[in-house]
Scaffold this active site. Structure first.
Site, mmCIF file in Angstrom:
data_model
loop_
_atom_site.group_PDB
_atom_site.id
_atom_site.type_symbol
_atom_site.label_atom_id
_atom_site.label_comp_id
_atom_site.label_asym_id
_atom_site.label_seq_id
_atom_site.Cartn_x
_atom_site.Cartn_y
_atom_site.Cartn_z
ATOM 1 N N CYS A 109 72.747 48.784 43.376
ATOM 2 C CA CYS A 109 73.697 47.920 42.678
ATOM 3 C C CYS A 109 74.594 48.738 41.766
ATOM 4 O O CYS A 109 74.113 49.587 41.006
ATOM 5 C CB CYS A 109 72.947 46.865 41.863
ATOM 6 N N GLN A 146 57.815 30.382 44.192
ATOM 7 C CA GLN A 146 57.919 31.842 44.170
ATOM 8 C C GLN A 146 59.341 32.271 44.502
ATOM 9 O O GLN A 146 59.981 31.712 45.397
ATOM 10 C CB GLN A 146 56.939 32.452 45.176
ATOM 11 N N ASN A 165 51.247 25.399 46.876
ATOM 12 C CA ASN A 165 51.658 26.573 47.661
ATOM 13 C C ASN A 165 50.492 27.182 48.426
ATOM 14 O O ASN A 165 50.631 27.555 49.601
ATOM 15 C CB ASN A 165 52.283 27.603 46.725
ATOM 16 N N CYS A 180 50.197 37.730 37.743
ATOM 17 C CA CYS A 180 51.539 38.211 37.422
ATOM 18 C C CYS A 180 51.529 39.041 36.143
ATOM 19 O O CYS A 180 52.596 39.352 35.595
ATOM 20 C CB CYS A 180 52.522 37.042 37.300
ATOM 21 N N CYS A 219 67.252 44.512 36.332
ATOM 22 C CA CYS A 219 66.444 45.530 37.017
ATOM 23 C C CYS A 219 66.304 46.759 36.126
ATOM 24 O O CYS A 219 67.248 47.126 35.418
ATOM 25 C CB CYS A 219 67.087 45.949 38.338
ATOM 26 N N CYS A 268 73.401 45.866 33.588
ATOM 27 C CA CYS A 268 72.671 44.618 33.746
ATOM 28 C C CYS A 268 71.184 44.860 33.500
ATOM 29 O O CYS A 268 70.604 45.839 33.986
ATOM 30 C CB CYS A 268 72.899 44.060 35.150
ATOM 31 N N PHE A 324 45.585 26.167 38.943
ATOM 32 C CA PHE A 324 46.995 26.474 38.684
ATOM 33 C C PHE A 324 47.772 26.349 39.997
ATOM 34 O O PHE A 324 48.557 27.214 40.376
ATOM 35 C CB PHE A 324 47.163 27.877 38.101
ATOM 36 N N ASP A 349 44.718 20.444 31.828
ATOM 37 C CA ASP A 349 45.068 21.642 31.068
ATOM 38 C C ASP A 349 43.900 22.612 31.196
ATOM 39 O O ASP A 349 42.829 22.400 30.620
ATOM 40 C CB ASP A 349 45.326 21.286 29.604
ATOM 41 N N ASP A 405 45.686 31.253 40.397
ATOM 42 C CA ASP A 405 47.062 31.762 40.353
ATOM 43 C C ASP A 405 47.674 31.370 39.012
ATOM 44 O O ASP A 405 48.608 30.573 38.941
ATOM 45 C CB ASP A 405 47.870 31.175 41.519
#
Length: 472
Positions: free
Chosen positions: A79, A306, A340, A429, A88, A85, A335, A383, A403
């Site tokens: 890029c 996602q 998914n 994550c 990334c 920016c 979760f 929760d 997840d």
């Protein structure tokens, strides 16, 4: 004395440094006169000239301006806006080396926070490294001095929007159409009252959710709808992307063929509940498919899904393979979002229970189960950071899938003695909370069998991973 005047004065001339390591957030690490200095855009093994951007008590920060000795891991960023920016941080590093770095981060976190290491490291899940991002929130701001509407992400280390003409990590149906979007927004009467656009792209659709602080005129609405109607036939700059280096990892051909997709247009005058579709029809939902599991999902453009559909499909396949689901298994999916993982699991398992804290996502998950004619799945709102109640929480399960969000899943640990799953697959994550939870699982009698990274966010420092635990 003001706070500003007490700041250390920064040297004005570029400084020399030898970079010896890479920080978790992708910055080069140098030691200058005994003090650690983090140098953005520099790689280990490089001799660079850099300019200080801040001086602090325990460390300094800077930006590399000249690479005197380049690392073999360095590459040309895909890029033109890299370095300005802030979306990334690692485009200057070969994709395969980015993955090695992320695995090193994961390994260090597991050792430091969890005091565990897997018996086996899984090979990384990889896919396209450009055009992969199918969801994003783009900021908008009109700058009078430039007489230009800025569209994109925030600048590196700043609060201002970067001045970008395109984005190479966004799906090209949007990432290569910044000029068209800019012209559209600037043609509207309230162009200075539009702070953001949410983007959601599927295999067959592009959704724009336009946040506006004042009402559109009828003329504005006509322009917006005409733009959406004409979008599929609009010429997209750079449609020959498939000839570039962007195919060095994964297969981008499906994206290059789908640069031009129909646009669905939504408006958001107030909070999330105010979002409504004005083209092609009211109450329009988007769809994505998992062909390997014969599952199709309806979803709202602002539902959590996602951002990288290629990795999502591979991730689900890998998770189900590690769960080793049998026809008589009962599975708990925590979760679960809009299902998914839950619905693909239901294709094989005897019964699946999905738990999610958001009422709207649970409603969507139930809808999608009916849509796919799956009757062996139940969804509940709960929760998972609070004490767990309900009949589902008192049962035993053969397998467990986690997840969680970045905060992790430590809240569910007390229930493991009730559920007693033989196998746990943890999709993470955040390597720090995965490591913490891996240590907690070890205390509950689980062994970390396998672990590996997934390249969900190429060119960023986000570390997505999957871990497999077995009881005993």
């Amino acid at each position: 004395m003001s706070k500003r005047s007490r700041r250390q004065k920064l040297p004005q001339e570029p400084q020399a440094a030898t970079v010896t390591a890479l920080s978790h957030d992708g910055r080069g690490i140098a030691v200058i006169e005994g003090k650690t200095t983090f140098v953005r855009a520099a790689l280990p093994g490089e001799d660079v000239m850099f300019r200080y951007t801040s001086k602090r008590g325990k460390f300094d920060e800077g930006l590399a301006e000249q690479i005197n000795t380049a690392s073999p891991d360095r590459t040309t960023p895909p890029c033109q806006h890299f370095g300005v920016c802030g979306a990334c941080a690692m485009q200057h590093m070969l994709p395969e080396k980015q993955l090695q770095h992320k695995q090193t981060v994961l390994q260090e976190q597991l050792q430091h926070f969890g005091k565990v290491q897997p018996s086996e490291w899984l090979p990384p899940l990889t896919g396209p490294t450009t055009g992969y991002r199918h969801k994003a929130r783009l900021g908008l701001r009109y700058v009078h001095k430039k007489e230009k509407l800025l569209i994109g992400f925030r600048e590196v280390g700043g609060r201002l929007l970067a001045d970008c003409d395109q984005c190479e990590v966004l799906h090209p149906s949007v990432g290569h159409r910044f000029d068209a979007l800019r012209q559209l927004i600037q043609s509207l009467s309230i162009y200075e009252q539009i702070p953001q656009i949410e983007i959601a792209v599927t295999e067959t659709q592009v959704a724009l959710v336009i946040r506006h602080l004042q009402d559109f005129t009828e003329e504005d609405l006509g322009k917006l709808q005409q733009f959406a109607k004409a979008a599929k036939d609009m010429e997209t700059p750079g449609q020959a992307r498939g000839d570039s280096d962007s195919q060095s990892q994964g297969d981008n051909s499906n994206q290059a063929d789908s640069d031009s997709l129909p646009f669905y247009l939504y408006l958001q005058p107030k909070g999330p509940d105010s979002i409504h579709c004005i083209y092609p029809a009211p109450n329009t939902l988007l769809q994505y498919c998992l062909p390997d599991f014969d599952v199709t999902y309806d979803f709202h453009p602002c539902d959590f899904t996602q951002i990288n559909p290629d990795i999502n499909q591979r991730m689900i396949a890998q998770a189900l393979a590690h769960l080793d689901i049998q026809a008589d298994d009962t599975v708990l999916d925590l979760f679960c979002g809009l299902g998914n993982f839950t619905l693909p699991i239901a294709r094989t398992a005897k019964h699946v229970v999905g738990i999610e804290g958001c009422d709207a996502l649970v409603d969507r998950a139930k809808h999608n189960a009916r849509k796919n004619q799956l009757s062996n799945v139940d969804f509940h709102v709960a929760d998972l950071n609070e004490a767990l109640t309900g009949d589902w929480a008192t049962r035993t399960y053969d397998k467990l899938l986690l997840d969680p969000a970045r905060t992790g899943a430590d809240g569910i640990m007390p229930a493991l003695t009730t559920w007693q799953p033989k196998i746990i697959v943890y999709v993470s994550c955040n390597p720090a909370t995965l490591a913490r939870d891996a240590g907690l699982l070890a205390e509950e009698g689980y062994t970390l069998l396998k672990c590996g990274v997934m390249d969900m966010f190429p060119h960023t420092t986000h570390v997505e991973s999957m871990a497999v635990f077995i009881r005993g």
